[in-house]
Design an enzyme around this catalytic site. Structure first.
Site, PDB file in Angstrom:
ATOM      1  N   CYS A 101     -42.780  64.267  10.171  1.00  0.00           N
ATOM      2  CA  CYS A 101     -42.356  64.903  11.419  1.00  0.00           C
ATOM      3  C   CYS A 101     -41.678  63.861  12.289  1.00  0.00           C
ATOM      4  CB  CYS A 101     -43.570  65.490  12.135  1.00  0.00           C
ATOM      5  SG  CYS A 101     -43.157  66.344  13.659  1.00  0.00           S
ATOM      6  N   HIS A 143     -43.293  74.738   9.231  1.00  0.00           N
ATOM      7  CA  HIS A 143     -43.523  73.528  10.030  1.00  0.00           C
ATOM      8  C   HIS A 143     -42.859  73.672  11.404  1.00  0.00           C
ATOM      9  CE1 HIS A 143     -43.646  68.925  10.348  1.00  0.00           C
ATOM     10  NE2 HIS A 143     -42.865  69.294  11.346  1.00  0.00           N
ATOM     11  N   GLU A 144     -41.586  74.140  11.395  1.00  0.00           N
ATOM     12  CA  GLU A 144     -40.864  74.283  12.664  1.00  0.00           C
ATOM     13  C   GLU A 144     -41.438  75.425  13.500  1.00  0.00           C
ATOM     14  OE1 GLU A 144     -39.194  71.822  13.315  1.00  0.00           O
ATOM     15  OE2 GLU A 144     -38.873  71.050  11.300  1.00  0.00           O
ATOM     16  N   HIS A 147     -44.228  74.322  15.506  1.00  0.00           N
ATOM     17  CA  HIS A 147     -43.852  73.586  16.725  1.00  0.00           C
ATOM     18  C   HIS A 147     -43.680  74.534  17.913  1.00  0.00           C
ATOM     19  CE1 HIS A 147     -43.524  69.409  15.610  1.00  0.00           C
ATOM     20  NE2 HIS A 147     -42.669  69.628  14.628  1.00  0.00           N
TER      21      HIS A 147
HETATM   22 ZN    ZN Z   1     -42.228  68.341  13.118  1.00  0.00          ZN
END
Ligand code: ZN
Length: 175
Positions: A101, A143-144, A147
């Protein structure tokens, strides 16, 4: 010329704050922001980046898998700007894969994620897309998407033993 934005590092509250829906179709200021986000991601050898990583609370991210020094084996795809996403389906099959990341430099985690997902989201012109993603691209998407919800990959690990340093990661994937 796009501007490189500063990337928030783990510990900054921006990474723990849920994002807010974006109004569409995009105005010029949003298009400029997306250009900046893309440039920032490319400069940092990322394969994805989310708005909260540059201190912006918009529900927006870019998925742009391609082989690069940080992810030599990543598949090549056309970068996709994803706005106001919702993951509508996740496969029961969960696979572990290595993630890093831009907001957590120096380490990688072996993160379990559903292998396949379906997601609904909007593009810059406001049109709705529903698309399936699989394997590495599904991993980047999730993953995004995390966020946007204030979640980082460390939160998804089975064990802290699944964290390794970047130097050791490079030995796993020789160039
Ligand atoms: Zn990330």
């Amino acid at each position: 010329m796009p501007l490189l934005r500063q990337i928030a590092q783990l510990g900054h509250p921006a990474l723990r704050t849920p994002a807010r829906p974006v109004a569409l179709p995009a105005k010029d200021v949003l298009r400029t922001f997306v250009d900046d986000l893309m440039a920032t991601m490319l400069d940092a050898d990322g394969v994805g980046i989310a708005a909260p990583q540059v201190y912006d609370s918009s529900s927006l991210f870019i998925v742009a898998s391609r082989p690069n020094p940080r992810y030599p084996d990543a598949p090549l795809m056309e970068p996709e700007v994803v706005i106001n996403p919702e993951i509508t389906w996740r496969s029961d099959e969960v696979v572990k894969g290595w993630e890093g990341c831009l907001s957590i430099p120096g380490i990688r985690g072996h993160v379990p994620r559903p292998q396949r997902i379906r997601a609904r989201y909007r593009t810059l012109d406001g049109s709705e897309v529903e698309r399936e993603f699989v394997d590495f691209v599904a991993r980047v998407f999730q993953h995004e998407d995390d966020h946007l919800r204030g979640i980082v990959f460390l939160d998804r690990l089975d064990s802290t033993r699944d964290i390794i340093c970047e130097k050791e990661f490079r030995k796993l994937t020789p160039p």
